[in-house]
Write an enzyme that holds these catalytic residues in place. Structure first.
Site, PDB file in Angstrom:
ATOM      1  N   ARG A  20       1.942  -3.481  -4.557  1.00 26.12           N
ATOM      2  CA  ARG A  20       3.105  -4.254  -5.003  1.00 26.12           C
ATOM      3  C   ARG A  20       2.768  -5.045  -6.429  1.00 26.12           C
ATOM      4  O   ARG A  20       1.818  -5.817  -6.434  1.00 26.12           O
ATOM      5  CB  ARG A  20       4.034  -4.877  -4.281  1.00 26.12           C
ATOM      6  CG  ARG A  20       4.761  -3.995  -3.384  1.00 26.12           C
ATOM      7  CD  ARG A  20       5.916  -3.125  -3.711  1.00 26.12           C
ATOM      8  NE  ARG A  20       6.746  -2.433  -2.901  1.00 26.12           N
ATOM      9  CZ  ARG A  20       6.341  -1.213  -2.335  1.00 26.12           C
ATOM     10  NH1 ARG A  20       5.361  -0.834  -2.719  1.00 26.12           N
ATOM     11  NH2 ARG A  20       7.260  -0.753  -1.660  1.00 26.12           N
ATOM     12  N   GLU A  41       8.740  -4.580 -12.359  1.00 20.20           N
ATOM     13  CA  GLU A  41       9.022  -3.157 -12.416  1.00 20.20           C
ATOM     14  C   GLU A  41      10.394  -2.775 -12.515  1.00 20.20           C
ATOM     15  O   GLU A  41      11.267  -3.441 -11.925  1.00 20.20           O
ATOM     16  CB  GLU A  41       8.657  -2.534 -11.059  1.00 20.20           C
ATOM     17  CG  GLU A  41       7.937  -1.103 -10.982  1.00 20.20           C
ATOM     18  CD  GLU A  41       7.192  -0.662  -9.986  1.00 20.20           C
ATOM     19  OE1 GLU A  41       6.032  -1.407  -9.473  1.00 20.20           O
ATOM     20  OE2 GLU A  41       7.588   0.342  -9.172  1.00 20.20           O
ATOM     21  N   HIS A  48       4.265   4.218 -10.677  1.00 20.19           N
ATOM     22  CA  HIS A  48       4.555   3.930  -9.193  1.00 20.19           C
ATOM     23  C   HIS A  48       4.416   5.373  -8.667  1.00 20.19           C
ATOM     24  O   HIS A  48       5.504   5.755  -8.088  1.00 20.19           O
ATOM     25  CB  HIS A  48       5.662   3.204  -8.893  1.00 20.19           C
ATOM     26  CG  HIS A  48       5.664   2.581  -7.514  1.00 20.19           C
ATOM     27  ND1 HIS A  48       6.088   1.257  -7.348  1.00 20.19           N
ATOM     28  CD2 HIS A  48       5.122   2.846  -6.567  1.00 20.19           C
ATOM     29  CE1 HIS A  48       5.965   0.931  -6.140  1.00 20.19           C
ATOM     30  NE2 HIS A  48       5.355   2.212  -5.523  1.00 20.19           N
TER      31      HIS A  48
END
Ligand code: DGY
Length: 318
Positions: free
Chosen positions: A233, A262, A280
């Protein structure tokens, strides 16, 4: 009112069709992140919500959706869900562990190899007509043989990354709260791992304890020229501090699949040639994303049928 299912994005495979054959299913077709209000309005009176990691399931959202019995997150990570608020309301929360382990570990290795062997720079050079024949010193990278791979977080994915390391001749160190025996590696303190590893790969969940785990101080502990890979993350790394460590040349490169804010990417990363940036896609294989959808559907089916779901994160009472 009967059960119904709100799904915050179309999913690959046939799992949603299976659910739609039994219950009313609403799918949000517009791509992109959603805010709290939009989430609450979209879920509305549904009894099951299928959510993405970019869709916040906060206490306010849960409060605004009193009919909810399950939040089935389409991800192994569940930092987008307020677990305490769900627990307090007796709502099940489920995730998609195991099915994405190998795909994500493969992508971590793609980043490790991509950065250390300067794959993007080579591709760009060929495309711009810059390849004029074999040269002894063209695009020299870092060999992996006899180097040390440091894995931060040694759960399923961290261990799968470790299992691939002997094939590249790498020794593995890992930092984890608990000793694990499912993969090669020696457990050490995080500080020792950072100081000893030529490549550091992050595989811990995002929690208050791991937010900015790699801050300026810890990045400064890394070996000069080391490579950082993050498929976990974004907020685990202080992105501004990482940009600084890369721009100054202290770190040798980075492979990033996730970002602190993000889908925003720190502008300082965009101009750096030794940085490989992906959108991602750790679990993005046809097989894995379908398996994740099947698991989400199995969790929803179980709760709506009054059974225990296969992969609970929070035990519900409804
Ligand atoms: C996850 O599952 O948490 C990944 O980030 C996306 O597959």
């Amino acid at each position: 009112m009967g059960d119904s299912i709100a799904v915050t994005a179309p999913l690959p495979g046939s799992a949603l069709e299976r659910l739609a054959a039994r219950w009313p299913v609403r799918v949000r077709e517009e791509p992109g992140p959603m805010g709290e209000e939009e989430m609450a309005a979209f879920i509305g009176t549904a009894t099951a919500a299928v959510t993405l990691l970019s869709h916040p399931v906060t206490a306010r959202v849960l409060e605004a959706c009193p009919a909810l019995r399950i939040v089935a997150n389409y991800a192994v990570g569940h930092d987008n869900v307020d677990l305490e608020a769900a627990r307090a309301r007796g709502i099940w929360v489920t995730n998609t562990p195991a099915v994405l382990t190998e795909a994500t570990a493969d992508l971590a290795w793609a980043l490790i190899l991509g950065v250390t062997r300067r794959i993007l720079e080579g591709d760009a050079l060929v495309r711009r007509g810059g390849f004029h024949g074999w040269e002894p010193s063209l695009l020299l990278g870092m060999g992996l043989q006899d180097r040390t791979l440091g894995i931060v977080g040694f759960g399923r994915i961290g261990q799968a990354v470790a299992r691939r390391a002997p094939a590249f001749g790498m020794e593995v160190l890992y930092a984890s709260r608990t000793e694990r025996s499912g993969a090669p590696g020696r457990r050490v303190e995080l500080e020792e791992l950072l100081a000893s590893s030529h490549v550091v790969s992050l595989h811990c969940p995002l929690t208050p304890a791991t937010h900015h785990l790699l801050d300026a101080r810890r990045l400064a502990l890394m070996r000069p020229g080391a490579v950082l890979v993050n498929t976990a993350r974004g907020p685990v790394v202080d992105e501004a501090a990482l940009v600084e460590a890369l721009s100054s040349g202290r770190l040798g490169g980075a492979g990033l699949d996730v970002y602190e804010r993000e889908p925003e990417v720190h502008p300082g990363l965009l101009g750096l040639s030794r940085v490989l940036l992906l959108p991602h896609v750790g679990s993005a294989t046809v097989e894995t994303r379908s398996a994740m959808a099947d698991l989400v559907a199995a969790n929803v089916e179980a709760v709506l049928e009054g059974r225990e779901p296969p992969t609970p994160v929070v035990r519900g009472e409804r």
